[in-house]
Design an enzyme around this catalytic site. Structure first.
Site, PDB file in Angstrom:
ATOM      1  N   CYS A   2       5.554  32.249 114.467  1.00  0.00           N
ATOM      2  CA  CYS A   2       4.983  31.400 115.508  1.00  0.00           C
ATOM      3  C   CYS A   2       6.103  30.701 116.251  1.00  0.00           C
ATOM      4  O   CYS A   2       7.279  31.044 116.124  1.00  0.00           O
ATOM      5  CB  CYS A   2       4.011  30.383 114.902  1.00  0.00           C
ATOM      6  N   ILE A  54       0.292  36.785 107.908  1.00  0.00           N
ATOM      7  CA  ILE A  54      -0.082  36.635 106.504  1.00  0.00           C
ATOM      8  C   ILE A  54      -1.180  35.581 106.404  1.00  0.00           C
ATOM      9  O   ILE A  54      -1.120  34.545 107.089  1.00  0.00           O
ATOM     10  CB  ILE A  54       1.136  36.225 105.647  1.00  0.00           C
ATOM     11  N   GLU A  77       8.924  33.896 108.082  1.00  0.00           N
ATOM     12  CA  GLU A  77       8.275  34.459 106.905  1.00  0.00           C
ATOM     13  C   GLU A  77       9.130  34.153 105.678  1.00  0.00           C
ATOM     14  O   GLU A  77      10.358  34.278 105.731  1.00  0.00           O
ATOM     15  CB  GLU A  77       8.103  35.980 107.026  1.00  0.00           C
TER      16      GLU A  77
END
Length: 620
Positions: A2, A54, A77
């Protein structure tokens, strides 16, 4: 994956309104089109845009602890989040989601600021601890994810992309002349500097603490080049194969479709080969090429795709693709002269039609010493200490041999006479110092190469020292900027397995002869790759990912460059000397020399200025 934004006010000042946060967030919507979220209290404002990869249903941010006193926004991540979650759960920590983001919150509660050392992955983190009235900003070890910050005494603001800071009330867009000089030298603005006064990039492997209105910077990770690996070659091969496989496997965790960029070169081919070993279906691969044969690797990519039985997709870049440049300067945030941003954007756009995440081969050249410039530098070092030889080369180049041959000898002589690190940086700089002097005039000052963020303590050996410079500078400020901005411009996540820190640490520990042998880099990586790839892939000459600038500036780019250089805005802005720019364009068009990279640098700077200095911030 993001984008994040935020502002924390100094004591006695109030946090800005949520409307300010929404304006900052809107400018990075491309980084996260799936969701947004905000937190605000008396001093802190945090925001995020989310690309769901995820825990699609439960991964909404900001993440928080049980009493909502710790708030986190996070870009990236965490590949070991499942292992950390199990460890934390065994310690009594409770979770309300399956997200890697929440694991960071609980890791902070367990280990405090030491938590960043435990995270394996790519990340830019902002964590507000309301009880302690403390903001923490952290960036991953090698700079895969970006994070800008600005502290004006009354507040600290941060964002994944510089453009979000332009939406802050009172933000001043004052260009830093030293950043312009660095850009002319290297083609990018080196960390920690940014193009604007008062804005910095958080360096890789660092975190920043903001408390009581004051900032302090802390380094939590340093890549070590010693002690050296003592395994014999066969054992080193086995260890490398194991670490490569683990790095790729850890990056295959996703709840969305994914694939890989495939250039046909060694690094991306190894990544795809290992993906194919782990997946029960063909890997989706994506490649870009050019009409000009010297710049086209599509046949190599197809050969690898056939060998690995991938679901392959490709695109040929036509010269009219350079019209994208005016769009790309918006996503790049700062002046950026690496022309391979265009094919990176286009291959990302191609991939996004079918997948949400890709694996790439980025980082292999730095970790395993794959750049030809390493070979050239080491060859010069073998002439080391030869100051009389340096003078002889300079004399030959200056007086006895005309044209290009004489120029090359003169440049060799100059580099032989330089001290480290200038002896290396002068050979890799995008722009020679004499051209920079011509373009910048009196604005050029100080040590021309001194603006680079670098370590000079990479190790006792010459190869380690120059690899350390690239891992601290060229990798995060060029290679990873290009990957992050061009992929995220298309709402695509890019993961780089060859930057797994355990893999890079092993590569850094290898003695020079296991990285460079018989006049070629990546020796041990190439030996291991023979298990999975055909010989013609392993033995092909290295080819860059550039665009054919020389031909394009004599063809489809010629008119655009002429219009920009002749424009009133370019002349009055004064960032570069218009008369010098005109001379380089005329000499290039006439075929007197190849000034394609110089012209691209000039064009990129002026188009950036028009978008970021002349216009109000707006979504592209």
């Amino acid at each position: 994956m993001c984008g994040i934004i935020g502002v924390v006010a100094a004591p006695g000042h109030a946090a800005p309104s949520e409307e300010v946060g929404r304006a900052m967030n809107a400018l990075i919507r491309h980084r996260g089109p799936d969701d947004d979220g905000f937190y605000r209290d008396e001093r802190a404002l945090l925001g995020m845009r989310r690309l769901s990869v995820i825990d699609l249903a439960g991964g909404h941010q900001p993440m928080h602890d049980a009493d909502h006193s710790v708030q986190l926004v996070f870009n990236g991540e965490i590949y070991n989040y499942r292992e950390l979650r199990s460890e934390l759960a065994a310690r009594g920590h409770a979770f309300y989601s399956q997200s890697d983001s929440e694991v960071i919150v609980q890791a902070y509660l367990a280990w405090g600021e030491a938590c960043f050392e435990r995270l394996h992955g790519m990340f830019a983190i902002a964590l507000w601890d309301a009880k302690r009235q403390t903001l923490l900003l952290a960036r991953d070890r090698f700079g895969e994810k970006p994070l800008f910050h600005a502290d004006d005494g009354s507040r600290i603001a941060f964002a994944s992309e510089l453009k979000s800071l332009l939406a802050l009330p009172g933000f001043r867009r004052d260009v830093d002349p030293a950043a312009i000089q660095a850009y002319v030298c290297f083609g990018y603005v080196p960390t920690p500097r940014s193009i604007f006064h008062g804005v910095s990039k958080l360096a890789p492997g660092h975190y920043l603490r903001y408390a009581d209105g004051r900032s302090s910077l802390h380094r939590y990770y340093t890549l070590a080049f010693a002690p050296k690996c003592t395994l014999d070659e066969a054992a080193a091969e086995e260890e490398l194969a194991h670490r490569l496989d683990a790095a790729v496997a850890s990056r295959l965790v996703a709840d969305v479709p994914f694939g890989a960029f495939l250039s046909g070169g060694l690094d991306s081919s190894v990544v795809v080969a290992l993906m194919a070993r782990h997946l029960g279906q063909p890997v989706r691969t994506f490649s870009i090429g050019f009409r000009e044969d010297a710049y086209n690797e599509l046949s190599d990519a197809r050969r690898v795709a056939r060998h690995l039985n991938t679901e392959h997709h490709e695109l040929v870049v036509e010269p009219d693709a350079v019209e994208l440049l005016q769009q790309l300067v918006w996503y790049l945030d700062e002046p950026f002269a690496d022309s391979s941003a265009i094919p990176t954007f286009l291959v990302s756009r191609l991939a996004r039609e079918r997948v949400t995440m890709v694996l790439t081969g980025d980082g292999g050249d730095e970790a395993f010493a794959g750049y030809d410039r390493y070979l050239r530098y080491l060859a010069l070092q073998r002439l080391g200490g030869a100051r009389p030889l340096a003078a002889a080369f300079a004399k030959l180049g200056g007086h006895l041999l005309p044209g290009a041959r004489g120029y090359r000898l003169r440049r060799i002589g100059e580099r032989l006479g330089q001290e480290f690190p200038a002896s290396y940086l002068s050979g890799v700089a995008l722009t020679r110092e004499d051209i920079a002097q011509d373009l910048l005039g009196d604005a050029l000052h100080g040590d021309y190469y001194g603006s680079a963020s670098m370590r000079t303590d990479g190790g006792g050996d010459a190869l380690d020292r120059i690899v350390a410079i690239d891992i601290d500078g060229y990798l995060p400020d060029d290679i990873l900027v290009k990957l992050d901005r061009m992929a995220m411009a298309n709402s695509l996540e890019g993961r780089a397995p060859l930057l797994d820190h355990r893999l890079v640490e092993f590569a850094a520990s290898l003695p020079a002869d296991l990285r460079i042998r018989n006049g070629r880099g990546k020796y041990l990586l190439r030996q291991v790759a023979r298990r999975w790839l055909p010989a013609d892939v392993l033995d092909k000459p290295k080819q860059g990912f550039a665009i054919p600038l020389a031909a394009w500036f004599r063809g489809p780019l010629r008119a655009l460059a002429a219009d920009v250089i002749a424009s009133r805005a370019f002349r009055e802005r004064g960032l570069m000397r218009a008369a010098a720019a005109e001379r380089y364009l005329a000499a290039h068009v006439a075929g007197e020399a190849d000034f394609g990279e110089t012209l691209w640098l000039i064009l990129s700077l002026e188009l950036w200025a028009r978008r970021f200095l002349d216009a109000a911030p707006a979504r592209s």
